[in-house]
Scaffold this active site. Structure first.
Site, mmCIF file in Angstrom:
data_model
loop_
_atom_site.group_PDB
_atom_site.id
_atom_site.type_symbol
_atom_site.label_atom_id
_atom_site.label_comp_id
_atom_site.label_asym_id
_atom_site.label_seq_id
_atom_site.Cartn_x
_atom_site.Cartn_y
_atom_site.Cartn_z
ATOM 1 N N GLY A 288 -8.047 70.654 14.025
ATOM 2 C CA GLY A 288 -7.139 70.709 15.154
ATOM 3 C C GLY A 288 -7.495 71.808 16.132
ATOM 4 C CG HIS A 289 -5.401 74.461 19.740
ATOM 5 N ND1 HIS A 289 -5.915 74.031 20.947
ATOM 6 C CD2 HIS A 289 -5.035 75.763 19.945
ATOM 7 C CE1 HIS A 289 -5.858 75.012 21.831
ATOM 8 N NE2 HIS A 289 -5.342 76.074 21.251
#
Length: 320
Positions: A288-289
């Site tokens: 993810g981020h």
């Protein structure tokens, strides 16, 4: 046959970087830049290639605590805390307006103070607007770019995310300010930042990360610093054409390692770089981020191989 084997062995050795290099000790330092104390982590020897790790929101150099040892045996690593973040000084935001121009000024000042004249930039999240501002001011210092979930294209932002930043800049109402303060609160940091992208495997996300960030967001003044940066963020979108023009003109060697499970800075933002830097190396990661929290070893391998090929291309001595 022996000669052929040795030739193949030599080619293989030069194709990818050698494995298993022991890390250097990481040191925790302060430098004075324009009268302010800027904290940074440093590892590796200065004569080696320097990689500068620029952190995102709402983080600090602490987010690179696992990546630094994976790189420091081969490279000189510097990871600063921005002015107003982490252990760096945090002037009162009621008298010092925070912007990405301000952050870039202090990171550039730190590198000048440390006599770092050539470097590779690793840019994540907030690191992209900080890094690109540095590059526009001094394009000759860059050796290469490493981009991890750091936008320079509208492709990387959903329409709702673009609207969020536009509203943050233009709407100064009390209601909007309260929303931005809420974005810097514990609930948002934990569930909408760190755990949002790892719901199926939350154990990959070290709780020390969010605890560290929340420690530096405990007061209204600390949170206002980040609110002001969120209010300034839309100016980055307006500057994207300048950053893209820089990439087209200078064609810097570029590695993109992007967590493709990021719903805020989406994977189309990674692919968009190829329009202006078609020779960039792109890897979409199952992360993810905060990909560097989830996949530090995988990212380190990509960086090591990328830097190894860069050294070979520039006829620099390869790592032993």
């Amino acid at each position: 046959m022996v000669l052929l084997f040795m030739t193949l062995l030599s080619f293989t050795a030069n194709a990818t970087a050698p494995e298993a290099v022991l890390p250097s000790k990481t040191y925790y330092k302060f430098a004075t830049v324009e009268g302010k104390r800027i904290f940074y982590r440093e590892a590796g020897q200065h004569p080696k290639q320097t990689i500068v790790l620029l952190h995102g929101y709402p983080s600090s150099s602490h987010s690179y605590r696992e990546l630094i040892p994976l790189l420091s045996g081969r490279y000189h690593i510097i990871a600063p805390d921005y002015l107003g973040s982490g252990y760096s000084d945090r002037p009162d935001p009621s008298t010092q307006k925070y912007s990405f121009n301000l952050l870039a000024t202090y990171v550039a000042g730190l590198l000048e103070t440390l006599n770092v004249q050539r470097y590779t930039l690793y840019m994540q999240d907030f690191g992209a607007p900080v890094g690109f501002r540095m590059l526009l001011n001094n394009s000759q210092e860059l050796e290469a770019l490493i981009i991890q979930n750091g936008n320079a294209y509208l492709d990387g932002l959903t329409p709702s995310r673009q609207a969020f930043f536009k509203t943050a800049k233009e709407d100064n109402s009390t209601l909007q300010l309260d929303k931005l303060y809420g974005f810097t609160g514990q609930q948002a940091i934990v569930n909408k930042q760190y755990l949002r992208d790892v719901q199926s495997a939350p154990e990959t996300m070290n709780p020390d990360s969010r605890s560290h960030d929340l420690h530096f967001l405990h007061s209204d003044k600390d949170r206002l610093i980040q609110v002001q940066l969120l209010q300034d963020y839309y100016n980055n979108l307006l500057d994207y054409p300048l950053w893209q023009a820089y990439l087209r003109r200078y064609q810097p060697p570029t590695l993109i390692v992007w967590g493709q499970n990021d719903p805020a800075f989406i994977a189309d933002g990674a692919k968009a770089y190829l329009r202006d830097v078609p020779n960039a190396e792109l890897h979409l990661l199952d992360a993810g981020h905060f990909a560097v929290e989830e996949k530090p070893v995988e990212i380190a391998k990509h960086i090591t191989n990328f830097m190894h090929k860069l050294r070979a291309k520039n006829n620099m001595p390869l790592e032993q």
